[in-house]
Structure formats: C-alpha cells, structure tokens
Design a protein around this motif. Structure first.
Motif, mmCIF file in Angstrom:
data_model
loop_
_atom_site.group_PDB
_atom_site.id
_atom_site.type_symbol
_atom_site.label_atom_id
_atom_site.label_comp_id
_atom_site.label_asym_id
_atom_site.label_seq_id
_atom_site.Cartn_x
_atom_site.Cartn_y
_atom_site.Cartn_z
ATOM 1 N N CYS A 95 41.790 47.093 40.488
ATOM 2 C CA CYS A 95 41.992 45.654 40.236
ATOM 3 C C CYS A 95 41.691 45.272 38.794
ATOM 4 O O CYS A 95 42.292 44.320 38.271
ATOM 5 C CB CYS A 95 41.081 44.827 41.159
ATOM 6 S SG CYS A 95 41.649 44.731 42.847
ATOM 7 N N GLN A 110 43.901 38.383 40.730
ATOM 8 C CA GLN A 110 42.908 39.395 40.372
ATOM 9 C C GLN A 110 41.515 38.978 40.825
ATOM 10 O O GLN A 110 40.767 39.788 41.383
ATOM 11 C CB GLN A 110 42.917 39.631 38.856
ATOM 12 C CG GLN A 110 41.982 40.755 38.429
ATOM 13 C CD GLN A 110 41.799 40.849 36.923
ATOM 14 O OE1 GLN A 110 41.481 39.854 36.278
ATOM 15 N NE2 GLN A 110 42.005 42.032 36.361
ATOM 16 N N TYR A 166 37.910 40.501 32.362
ATOM 17 C CA TYR A 166 38.744 40.305 33.547
ATOM 18 C C TYR A 166 38.516 38.884 34.048
ATOM 19 O O TYR A 166 37.662 38.162 33.526
ATOM 20 C CB TYR A 166 38.430 41.340 34.635
ATOM 21 C CG TYR A 166 37.021 41.283 35.173
ATOM 22 C CD1 TYR A 166 36.684 40.465 36.252
ATOM 23 C CD2 TYR A 166 36.017 42.074 34.621
ATOM 24 C CE1 TYR A 166 35.383 40.424 36.747
ATOM 25 C CE2 TYR A 166 34.723 42.037 35.117
ATOM 26 C CZ TYR A 166 34.413 41.211 36.186
ATOM 27 O OH TYR A 166 33.129 41.167 36.677
#
Length: 316
Positions: A78, A102, A181
């Motif tokens: 991921c 995500q 992220y």
C-alpha cells in the motif's frame, strides 16, 4: 480548484513531499526501504506457498500465519511503491480519491493484522490451556467466521473515517502533505475547517481496534503463562513456552512500534518532523519484513519446509 482566502476548495490532487528535512538523502533512504519490501514480499509469499502446499500445516496456527503473511504483503504494498516514486522518481502528486483509498487500505490492513494476531493468541490459549478441545473448538466453520470478522471489522470502522474527510472537509489551507504517504492526521491537519470530529473518530477507531486487541492478547498470554508454569514436567513447560516465542516476538514488534509511533506523533511536538515520519513508515514496513524471518527461524515446520524447497531446487 478554486482558491478561497488563500485556501483550496475541494482539491483534486495532493503533493506528498516525502520526509521533510531529509529531502536530499531520500534517494538513499529508499534503498533499505526497498530491500525490506522485497524481503517482506518474498518471505511472506514463501510462507503462503508452504502452508498451502503442505497438508500437515493445514491447522489453525498455520492458517492464521498464512493470513498474517498475506496481510503483510498487502500492507507494505500500500505504501512502498508510491513512497519510492517520491524518493527516486520525483512523483509526489497523488489524486485526492487515490489518497483516501491508500489511507483506507493502510488502516484496514493494520486492523486486519491486529485481528489476526488476536486470533493467533486465542489459538495458542486454547491449544495450551484446553488442548483436548482445540480440534473441536477451531472447526473450519469457526475459522471462516474469524476470517470474515477480521476482514469486515476494519472496513466497517474505516469507511466512516474516509466519509468524514470526503464530505466534511472541503476547504484546505494547502495541498502540500508533509508526509511520505497519506496518513490520516497529516491530511486532517491540512483542513481549514473544524476537524474535532475527525480527530475524535480517529482516536476512537485506534483504541477500539488496537486497545481491544492488545487487552485480550495480554489476558490470553497471562493465562497461558500461568498454565505453562503449572505443568509438572520441565520438558513440557519448555515445549509449550517455545511454541509461543515466535508469536510473542511478533506481537511485541507490532504493538510496541504502533504505540510508540502513535504517542510520538500526537504528544511529541518537540520531536523533529522527520523522526515522526520515519517512525510511522517503519511501523508499516518493519513487521512485514521481520515476521517471516521470526517464523522462519522459530517455527520448525516452516524452517524444515524452506530447507526442503531449497534442497529440491539445488538437486534439480
């Protein structure tokens, strides 16, 4: 995107800057991250193949181990490809909806891993504290229910968090995300609107999943240790304890990293930003990397099958 008072209304794209303060060395940081990812994918894939192909391993302990391995592959996948795109190929942009996806996948797979660890603790509890009922208690039907439960629970709890961001937060001070992220709080803090509901629900989900699981895992192992130390034979005590060592190592590395990252992120305001981001990234990468190594070293059946596969390939 329409600017309003210096803010951005309903942005379509976010920009992930990676690790603030370490931009000049991000390309080098990507090397060990990539190595950990490759080892995680290969090691966990090997465990899945071994458990699938070896009939003697079609038992709850190894089925849960295969579930953990599959979750680890998904969790690390991921974040790492996009992270390496930022570090190596200067590709920091991510669509808003892809960012939410995500985020949702990360939270879901984290919670799934925690649920599998709880199931593994329950399996060891019944196997050691009530061994005569283990085979009847862990029927195929129960294993199916457990698999469905550990998959649905995070989805049910994560979807409202994503909807709160999608529907409530429309105005953002900036589209620059100081992270590698799409981390929940990193996105929420960009909003120029009231985010108390988002923060409270995020804490609720974290404590509902991790808090609930770690309490019952701890209680299970307390009872296991009491039972083991009451066994009359020293050899039996050693054998029973030895079957739990790998599980204990995996539990500790997952939950210690989780709580350390959680508390430093929320209460360590004096800690440099890059430390927060490195810790949160390692929290997602280290368990998938270490789990197959721990189980490969400490679980004789897995170790023997790996050696058998290697010997077969060499002889052919």
């Amino acid at each position: 995107m329409l600017p309003l008072n210096g803010s951005v209304f309903m942005p379509s794209v976010f920009t992930l800057i990676g690790i603030p303060g370490l931009e000049s060395v991000q390309c080098w940081i990507g090397i060990p991250f990539c190595a950990m990812y490759i080892i995680a994918v290969v090691g966990n894939s090997l465990i899945i193949v071994i458990v699938k192909n070896e009939n003697s391993l079609h038992m709850p302990m190894y089925i849960f181990l295969a579930m953990l391995a599959a979750t680890d592959i998904a969790l690390s996948t991921c974040i790492l490809p996009k992270m390496l795109g930022i570090f190596w190929f200067n590709m920091p942009e991510i669509y808003f909806d892809a960012c939410l996806l995500q985020m949702g996948l990360i939270h879901s797979f984290q919670a799934t891993e925690s649920g599998v660890l709880l199931a593994m603790a329950l399996d060891r509890y019944v196997a050691i504290c009530n061994p005569l009922r283990h085979s009847t208690f862990f029927s195929r039907k129960l294993l199916t229910y457990i698999g469905v439960a550990v998959t649905l629970r995070p989805i049910i709890l994560t979807i409202p968090s994503l909807l709160l961001i999608k529907c409530r937060l429309r105005l953002y001070r900036t589209t620059i995300v100081a992270h590698s992220y799409c981390e929940h709080m990193a996105i929420v803090k960009l909003a120029a609107e009231d985010v108390r509901v988002n923060k409270i629900y995020g804490l609720f989900v974290a404590f509902t999943i991790l808090g609930f699981d770690i309490i019952f895992i701890t209680l299970s192992y307390v009872q296991i240790f009491i039972t083991v130390f009451q066994l009359p034979e020293k050899e039996a005590r050693f054998k029973a304890f030895n079957t739990c060592i790998a599980h204990i190592c995996v539990f500790l590395q997952f939950y210690l990293l989780a709580f350390f990252s959680f508390f430093t992120h929320r209460f360590g305001s004096h800690i440099p930003k890059y430390i927060h981001i490195l810790l949160s990234s390692l929290y997602l990468l280290v368990p998938p990397f270490l789990n197959p190594i721990v189980y490969g070293v400490k679980t004789k059946q897995i170790r023997d099958n790996v050696l058998k596969m290697l010997c077969t390939k060499q002889s052919s």
